[in-house]
Motif scaffolding. Sequence first.
Motif, PDB file in Angstrom:
ATOM      1  N   ARG A   1       0.934  -1.269  -0.056  1.00  0.00           N
ATOM      2  CA  ARG A   1       0.043   0.126   0.109  1.00  0.00           C
ATOM      3  C   ARG A   1       1.060   1.352  -0.158  1.00  0.00           C
ATOM      4  N   ARG A   2       1.547   0.979   1.225  1.00  0.00           N
ATOM      5  CA  ARG A   2       3.062   2.602   0.680  1.00  0.00           C
ATOM      6  C   ARG A   2       3.766   2.840  -0.700  1.00  0.00           C
ATOM      7  N   ALA A   3       3.415   1.574  -0.819  1.00  0.00           N
ATOM      8  CA  ALA A   3       4.162   2.223  -2.441  1.00  0.00           C
ATOM      9  C   ALA A   3       3.630   1.886  -4.072  1.00  0.00           C
ATOM     10  N   GLY A   4       2.201   2.177  -3.359  1.00  0.00           N
ATOM     11  CA  GLY A   4       0.440   2.074  -4.650  1.00  0.00           C
ATOM     12  C   GLY A   4       0.589   1.615  -5.279  1.00  0.00           C
ATOM     13  N   VAL A   5       0.016  -0.080  -4.644  1.00  0.00           N
ATOM     14  CA  VAL A   5      -0.359  -0.878  -4.904  1.00  0.00           C
ATOM     15  C   VAL A   5      -2.376  -0.389  -4.610  1.00  0.00           C
ATOM     16  N   ILE A   6      -2.881  -0.368  -5.519  1.00  0.00           N
ATOM     17  CA  ILE A   6      -4.510  -0.371  -4.946  1.00  0.00           C
ATOM     18  C   ILE A   6      -5.335  -1.167  -4.754  1.00  0.00           C
ATOM     19  N   VAL A   7      -4.975  -2.358  -5.951  1.00  0.00           N
ATOM     20  CA  VAL A   7      -5.416  -3.380  -6.333  1.00  0.00           C
ATOM     21  C   VAL A   7      -6.096  -3.912  -5.020  1.00  0.00           C
ATOM     22  N   PRO A   8      -7.482  -4.704  -4.679  1.00  0.00           N
ATOM     23  CA  PRO A   8      -7.492  -5.601  -3.993  1.00  0.00           C
ATOM     24  C   PRO A   8      -6.335  -7.494  -3.823  1.00  0.00           C
ATOM     25  N   LEU A   9      -6.062  -7.412  -1.821  1.00  0.00           N
ATOM     26  CA  LEU A   9      -4.945  -8.084  -2.311  1.00  0.00           C
ATOM     27  C   LEU A   9      -5.712  -8.816  -1.544  1.00  0.00           C
ATOM     28  N   HIS A  10      -5.684  -9.982  -1.154  1.00  0.00           N
ATOM     29  CA  HIS A  10      -6.384 -10.826   0.129  1.00  0.00           C
ATOM     30  C   HIS A  10      -4.998 -11.743   0.506  1.00  0.00           C
ATOM     31  N   TYR A  11      -4.867 -12.010   1.474  1.00  0.00           N
ATOM     32  CA  TYR A  11      -3.981 -12.918   1.732  1.00  0.00           C
ATOM     33  C   TYR A  11      -4.487 -14.354   2.641  1.00  0.00           C
ATOM     34  N   ASN A  12      -4.539 -15.259   1.406  1.00  0.00           N
ATOM     35  CA  ASN A  12      -4.457 -16.679   1.806  1.00  0.00           C
ATOM     36  C   ASN A  12      -3.603 -17.042   2.763  1.00  0.00           C
ATOM     37  N   ARG A  13      -4.555 -17.390   3.869  1.00  0.00           N
ATOM     38  CA  ARG A  13      -3.737 -18.398   4.900  1.00  0.00           C
ATOM     39  C   ARG A  13      -2.840 -19.113   4.601  1.00  0.00           C
ATOM     40  N   ALA A  14      -3.447 -20.286   4.217  1.00  0.00           N
ATOM     41  CA  ALA A  14      -3.563 -21.457   4.319  1.00  0.00           C
ATOM     42  C   ALA A  14      -2.501 -21.847   2.907  1.00  0.00           C
ATOM     43  N   LEU A  15      -2.169 -21.186   1.973  1.00  0.00           N
ATOM     44  CA  LEU A  15      -1.353 -21.146   1.328  1.00  0.00           C
ATOM     45  C   LEU A  15      -0.260 -20.570   1.476  1.00  0.00           C
ATOM     46  N   PHE A  16      -0.472 -19.600   2.160  1.00  0.00           N
ATOM     47  CA  PHE A  16       0.446 -18.326   2.669  1.00  0.00           C
ATOM     48  C   PHE A  16       1.203 -17.678   1.506  1.00  0.00           C
ATOM     49  N   ARG A  17       0.135 -16.764   1.246  1.00  0.00           N
ATOM     50  CA  ARG A  17       0.575 -16.079  -0.886  1.00  0.00           C
ATOM     51  C   ARG A  17      -0.946 -15.111  -0.295  1.00  0.00           C
ATOM     52  N   ILE A  18      -0.462 -13.896  -0.933  1.00  0.00           N
ATOM     53  CA  ILE A  18      -1.910 -13.153  -1.523  1.00  0.00           C
ATOM     54  C   ILE A  18      -1.476 -13.476  -2.938  1.00  0.00           C
ATOM     55  N   ASP A  19      -2.953 -13.401  -3.273  1.00  0.00           N
ATOM     56  CA  ASP A  19      -4.304 -13.658  -3.699  1.00  0.00           C
ATOM     57  C   ASP A  19      -4.133 -11.712  -4.523  1.00  0.00           C
ATOM     58  N   LEU A  20      -4.367 -11.951  -5.715  1.00  0.00           N
ATOM     59  CA  LEU A  20      -4.672 -10.574  -6.495  1.00  0.00           C
ATOM     60  C   LEU A  20      -6.221 -10.764  -6.685  1.00  0.00           C
ATOM     61  N   GLU A  21      -7.000  -9.901  -7.167  1.00  0.00           N
ATOM     62  CA  GLU A  21      -8.156 -10.141  -7.484  1.00  0.00           C
ATOM     63  C   GLU A  21      -9.031 -10.807  -8.575  1.00  0.00           C
ATOM     64  N   GLU A  22      -7.872  -9.641  -9.680  1.00  0.00           N
ATOM     65  CA  GLU A  22      -7.946 -10.108 -11.203  1.00  0.00           C
ATOM     66  C   GLU A  22      -6.860 -10.791 -11.709  1.00  0.00           C
ATOM     67  N   GLY A  23      -6.872 -12.026 -10.795  1.00  0.00           N
ATOM     68  CA  GLY A  23      -6.108 -12.831 -11.050  1.00  0.00           C
ATOM     69  C   GLY A  23      -4.714 -13.113 -10.679  1.00  0.00           C
ATOM     70  N   GLY A  24      -4.222 -14.137 -10.236  1.00  0.00           N
ATOM     71  CA  GLY A  24      -2.374 -14.697 -10.528  1.00  0.00           C
ATOM     72  C   GLY A  24      -2.396 -14.060  -8.758  1.00  0.00           C
TER      73      GLY A  24
END
Length: 403
Positions: free
Chosen positions: A28-51
């Motif tokens: 967020r501080r770097a300017g990322v505004i797209v929705p970011l979802h923390y996938n705790r089970a897989l320890f990753r950040i999911d992007l709403e538009e895919g990836g």
Amino acid sequence: MLSRLLHWLPRRRPDEDAFAQHFVRAARRAGVIVPLHYNRALFRIDLEEGGHVNLHNAHRRYLSSPRHLQEQVVARYVAWLVGDHPVHDPLQEVRSRLLPVLRNASLLDQTKLAAAEKAGWDEDASFQYRRVSNECVVLLGVDSEEHTLIKPEGPDASWGIDLEHALAVARGNLREQPDLPFEQPADGVFKAAWGDGYNSSRALLPDMLHRIPLRGLPVFMIPTRELLLVAGDRDLDAQATLFRLTEEGLEDGYAVSWELFQYVDGEMQPVELATPQLRSLQRRLRLQLQEGNYAVQQELLTHLHQVQGNHVFVAAYGINMKAERSFCYWAEGVEVSLPKTDCIVLAAPDIDTEPMMVEWEAAMPVIGHLLEQDHRHIHPPRYRAHECPNRELQAQLTPVSFD
């Protein structure tokens, strides 16, 4: 003075959840505004538009870095989210940015498992790659200032070229990069020093390694994406040093291979090691890398079975470093997914009997018919079984121990 003091401050050691929150705040501080979802089970950040952004390597590298460098680690992973990274540029726009990348084949398995979560196992994972060894594959990459976009699907159809053509262009681009001398961290050992993320890829340029003043022909290791270590085939002491430097380098993550390579007719091929000492060093390294690859695979596969409602016991890959052996546990009463290990611990046929450990290869003539290789996996391999060996079969087996 301040920088020297910061270097000696204790490292911040956030757990996975705290690190994920820290990563999102940095994005967020770097300017990322797209929705970011923390996938705790897989320890990753999911992007709403895919990836998604896997956090395993970032977290490992963060923990192993000095305190004053930890935020640089986060910034490096966040950087890719900041820019625009189209994946279907015309060939004339990406031709000069094509580069070859050497990766562990488990990357393909992880990509396939991630896709299966949304599309199921029947999704056609039509990867394009060139196999170098059991562990390594060459993939096509598109370089940018902050990130390498790996294209496991191969060249875009609109480019009108096949994978081999694209990789030839990529190797040519790599060869045209500024030439730098190899560093010499130890007697007889040389280390690629470009620091551009493609050190390991330079193993695909045999003439570059043949120019190094070695004792004999080059043998080399690519333990991580950032590490290419070279010695001479007649210098056994230097080869032992390669393995020790490799263990140190693995702390940075991005593991690729535990193998020692040579060139045969210009192609990379694994080397048969000459001494028991070298073979022992390699076995230990193999166990460490396989443990990491299987741990990620187990996590992804367990999550996938949970999502799909399958009752499957996904066995872990265990290691006994003192014995330099691996093992897994074959549970009873449920479908199991077993990693390929040196030994198997078989569930006891009744509560009054201790579980029995057997050598995998020695046991296969007796119980191999109960196992079926799971061809849905690319690497590392797994085997499926619907029942555990019964009392009669276990009576035909020879138990072993690590004592």
